[in-house]
Design a protein around this motif. Structure first.
Motif, mmCIF file in Angstrom:
data_model
loop_
_atom_site.group_PDB
_atom_site.id
_atom_site.type_symbol
_atom_site.label_atom_id
_atom_site.label_comp_id
_atom_site.label_asym_id
_atom_site.label_seq_id
_atom_site.Cartn_x
_atom_site.Cartn_y
_atom_site.Cartn_z
ATOM 1 N N THR A 53 44.373 41.780 28.248
ATOM 2 C CA THR A 53 43.608 42.977 27.923
ATOM 3 C C THR A 53 42.603 43.258 29.032
ATOM 4 O O THR A 53 42.315 42.384 29.857
ATOM 5 N N LYS A 54 42.060 44.462 29.066
ATOM 6 C CA LYS A 54 41.133 44.820 30.144
ATOM 7 C C LYS A 54 39.944 43.879 30.249
ATOM 8 O O LYS A 54 39.609 43.424 31.353
ATOM 9 N N PRO A 55 39.243 43.547 29.153
ATOM 10 C CA PRO A 55 38.124 42.612 29.309
ATOM 11 C C PRO A 55 38.553 41.278 29.896
ATOM 12 O O PRO A 55 37.857 40.712 30.742
ATOM 13 N N VAL A 56 39.718 40.783 29.460
ATOM 14 C CA VAL A 56 40.198 39.499 29.963
ATOM 15 C C VAL A 56 40.553 39.594 31.437
ATOM 16 O O VAL A 56 40.151 38.747 32.248
ATOM 17 N N HIS A 57 41.323 40.635 31.825
ATOM 18 C CA HIS A 57 41.768 40.664 33.224
ATOM 19 C C HIS A 57 40.634 41.017 34.188
ATOM 20 O O HIS A 57 40.652 40.578 35.348
ATOM 21 N N LEU A 58 39.641 41.777 33.748
ATOM 22 C CA LEU A 58 38.511 42.062 34.635
ATOM 23 C C LEU A 58 37.690 40.803 34.887
ATOM 24 O O LEU A 58 37.282 40.522 36.027
ATOM 25 N N ALA A 59 37.453 40.023 33.829
ATOM 26 C CA ALA A 59 36.725 38.763 34.006
ATOM 27 C C ALA A 59 37.509 37.797 34.878
ATOM 28 O O ALA A 59 36.950 37.116 35.746
ATOM 29 N N ALA A 60 38.826 37.728 34.654
ATOM 30 C CA ALA A 60 39.668 36.840 35.461
ATOM 31 C C ALA A 60 39.708 37.290 36.914
ATOM 32 O O ALA A 60 39.792 36.457 37.825
ATOM 33 N N ALA A 61 39.657 38.603 37.142
ATOM 34 C CA ALA A 61 39.669 39.117 38.509
ATOM 35 C C ALA A 61 38.430 38.672 39.272
ATOM 36 O O ALA A 61 38.500 38.260 40.440
ATOM 37 N N VAL A 62 37.279 38.757 38.619
ATOM 38 C CA VAL A 62 36.037 38.315 39.267
ATOM 39 C C VAL A 62 36.116 36.822 39.580
ATOM 40 O O VAL A 62 35.751 36.382 40.677
ATOM 41 N N ALA A 63 36.618 36.040 38.620
ATOM 42 C CA ALA A 63 36.751 34.598 38.829
ATOM 43 C C ALA A 63 37.749 34.272 39.937
ATOM 44 O O ALA A 63 37.698 33.186 40.526
ATOM 45 N N SER A 64 38.650 35.223 40.243
ATOM 46 C CA SER A 64 39.673 35.020 41.275
ATOM 47 C C SER A 64 39.238 35.546 42.630
ATOM 48 O O SER A 64 40.024 35.534 43.583
ATOM 49 N N GLY A 65 37.999 36.012 42.716
ATOM 50 C CA GLY A 65 37.472 36.478 43.994
ATOM 51 C C GLY A 65 37.736 37.933 44.294
ATOM 52 O O GLY A 65 37.505 38.388 45.420
ATOM 53 N N LEU A 66 38.222 38.700 43.315
ATOM 54 C CA LEU A 66 38.475 40.121 43.521
ATOM 55 C C LEU A 66 37.257 40.945 43.116
ATOM 56 O O LEU A 66 36.428 40.515 42.324
#
Length: 250
Positions: A53-66
Motif C-alpha cells: 500500500t502507499k503508506p508501506v511503500h513510501l516508508a520502505a522507499a525512504v528506508a531504501s535510500g530513495l
C-alpha cells in the motif's frame, strides 16, 4: 507461480451463501499454500501484493535510500493547512489504493489532483483517511521503472507542450516514451525497495525535477508494461526468463 489479476473462484449456484463463503476460503487457502512448497517462486506472492500500500511503500522507499515527496495521511482537516504552507502552498491528493472507482454501474478513475487553498480545511476530510503530498512543481519528466528480479528497465515519460495536469494518466495517449538508464543510486534503491517489500515484479513511478532528483511517487505490484513500447519486449523477456528459471536473481 505467476499471480496476476486472478478472477474469483466460480462455484455452483446450488450452493448456499455460507457454503460458498466456506468453499471460496478453502480454495483461496489451497492456492496460496502452494507457496509453502520448496523451490516455488511467486511473481508476486499474494500477501506481498496486498501489503504493498502507499503508506508501506513510501516508508520502505525512504528506508531504501530513495527520495519521496513530503506526505501527510490524515482525517484531521486542521492538519492540512500547516502542511500545505510548509509545501509552499502546492499540494496534491491521491487515493491510498487503486484508482478504479465504480458508482451506479459506471467505471471511473480517481486521478491525482491539486488541492486549492479553499479546500485545505474542508470538513469532509474528517470522513476518512486522505493522502496529501507536496507537488513537485519543477518536474521535467516522469519515469516508469519496472523491476523484474534484479533487472531494472526504465522509460522516461515526456509530456506534450503545454501539459499542466498533475497526473499523466489522464492524457496518456499524448505522451512519448524513451528508454533510459536510471542513475545508479536510484537503480540500486529500486532493487533494495522491491526486496524489502518482498516483490519480484513491480512498476515504480518517479517524478524527475529540474535538478535531476528522482522522487518516488508510486509502487504498483501488478503494473502494466505493454503500453510503453521501448521497454515492452525487454520486460516481457525478463519476466519469461525469471519464470522459466524459477529464480529472481540472474
Amino acid at each position: 507461480m505467476w499471480w496476476r489479476k486472478p478472477t474469483g473462484h466460480e462455484l455452483p449456484a446450488t450452493m448456499s451463501g455460507p457454503e460458498r463463503r466456506f468453499a471460496r476460503g478453502q480454495a483461496k487457502r489451497a492456492v496460496t499454500a502452494l507457496g509453502a512448497l520448496p523451490g516455488v517462486l511467486w511473481v508476486n506472492r499474494p500477501q506481498a501484493n496486498v501489503d504493498c500500500t502507499k503508506p508501506v511503500h513510501l516508508a520502505a522507499a525512504v528506508a531504501s535510500g530513495l527520495r519521496v515527496p513530503e506526505t501527510l495521511i490524515t482525517n484531521d482537516p486542521a492538519a492540512v493547512p500547516p502542511f500545505a504552507r510548509r509545501c509552499g502552498g502546492r499540494i496534491v491528493t491521491k487515493v491510498l489504493g487503486g484508482i478504479v472507482h465504480t458508482e451506479n454501474g459506471t467505471r471511473g478513475q480517481l486521478y491525482t489532483r491539486r488541492v486549492p487553498e479553499e479546500q485545505w480545511d474542508d470538513p469532509r476530510i474528517a470522513l476518512t483517511a486522505h493522502l496529501f503530498q507536496r507537488e513537485i512543481t519543477d518536474r521535467v519528466y516522469e519515469v516508469r521503472a519496472t523491476v523484474v528480479g534484479d533487472r531494472v528497465l526504465a522509460a522516461a515519460i515526456h509530456a506534450p507542450a503545454g501539459h499542466t495536469r498533475p497526473d499523466w494518466r489522464q492524457d496518456s495517449d499524448a505522451f512519448t516514451h524513451t528508454a533510459i538508464r536510471l542513475p545508479t543510486p536510484t537503480e540500486d534503491g529500486a532493487r533494495v525497495l522491491t526486496r524489502r517489500l518482498g516483490l519480484v515484479f513491480a512498476a515504480l513511478d518517479f517524478l524527475v525535477d529540474a535538478r535531476g532528483t528522482h522522487h518516488l511517487v508510486d509502487v504498483n505490484a501488478g503494473g502494466q508494461w505493454a503500453w510503453i513500447e521501448p521497454t515492452r519486449e525487454p520486460i516481457t523477456h525478463a519476466l519469461a526468463d525469471v519464470l522459466q528459471k524459477g529464480t529472481a536473481r540472474s
